[in-house]
Design an enzyme around this catalytic site. Structure first.
Site, PDB file in Angstrom:
ATOM      1  N   ASP A  11      20.860  49.232  11.401  1.00  0.00           N
ATOM      2  CA  ASP A  11      20.287  48.022  11.927  1.00  0.00           C
ATOM      3  C   ASP A  11      18.859  48.350  11.814  1.00  0.00           C
ATOM      4  OD1 ASP A  11      19.643  45.746  13.152  1.00  0.00           O
ATOM      5  OD2 ASP A  11      19.704  47.056  15.313  1.00  0.00           O
ATOM      6  N   GLU A  13      15.823  46.041  13.495  1.00  0.00           N
ATOM      7  CA  GLU A  13      14.888  45.821  14.663  1.00  0.00           C
ATOM      8  C   GLU A  13      15.686  46.622  15.698  1.00  0.00           C
ATOM      9  OE1 GLU A  13      13.564  41.659  15.286  1.00  0.00           O
ATOM     10  OE2 GLU A  13      14.946  41.306  13.605  1.00  0.00           O
TER      11      GLU A  13
HETATM   12 MG   LIG Z   1      18.594  45.539  16.610  1.00  0.00          MG
END
Ligand SMILES: [Mg+2]
Length: 207
Positions: A11, A13
């Protein structure tokens, strides 16, 4: 049994970079942009609201990219990513948009990123957004497994849990406490050192 090559899916962010909308809200001093899927669970409604706010404030893609360019990857993210890329293939799977991620990807030496796209008018206004696939994180992991890779995924939030579940091994990085509790099957890491150790274990990588 033959050993499968490993692909890491990360992922963006919360794992490598700060939350983009939260920081854009702060830097533009438009608190309404802080809304997340926790406040408005319907992503479509949320995005339409965000785009309407940008339109009302006459903020163009360039303005937002200017704000994002002042952000830096999380402390240690660049070294962690370089470490991981030296040991296995890495793909970043994110719900953000290419145009938003670009200033941060530059600072991370342009890793491979699968995400979504904004539609921008010739005058620079963001007029729409396009999601490449529904739940592309999970779809990407399943596709990579079909290509006979062993997939190890790491993420921090709800929108990662289908990806972590689909992977051969899933790892949490700094998840909110309630989410970690709801998905006790995923080991929780808080530092990049811990994340490296978790990857070494799950993917059998050299330290
Ligand atoms: Mg995230």
């Amino acid at each position: 049994m033959p050993i499968k090559p490993v692909i890491a899916c990360l992922d963006m962010e919360g794992v490598l970079t700060p939350e983009i909308w939260v920081n854009v809200a702060e830097k533009t001093k438009i608190p309404e942009l802080r809304l997340t899927t926790r406040d408005e669970p319907n992503y479509n409604v949320l995005m339409k609201r965000r785009l309407k706010i940008l339109e009302e404030r006459r903020l163009t893609l360039k303005d937002i990219q200017g704000v994002i360019a002042t952000l830096a990857p999380l402390d240690g993210a660049k070294d962690f990513l370089a470490w991981l890329r030296a040991r296995c293939q890495v793909i970043i799977l994110s719900d953000t948009f290419e145009q938003f991620a670009a200033p941060l990807m530059k600072q991370l030496d342009y890793p491979t990123l699968f995400c979504n796209t904004l539609e921008v008018a010739p005058d620079g206004r963001i007029v729409n957004y396009h999601l490449r696939l529904p739940d592309q994180k999970q779809a990407s992991v399943l596709a990579l497994k079909a290509l006979n890779f062993r997939v190890v995924a790491a993420g921090d939030s709800y929108n990662d849990t289908s990806m972590l579940n689909a992977a051969d091994a899933g790892i949490f990085f700094r998840p909110p406490a309630n989410i970690a509790k709801e998905f006790p099957q995923f080991p929780v890491t808080q530092t990049y050192a811990e994340l490296r150790t978790a990857f070494c274990k799950a993917a059998n990588l050299p330290a």
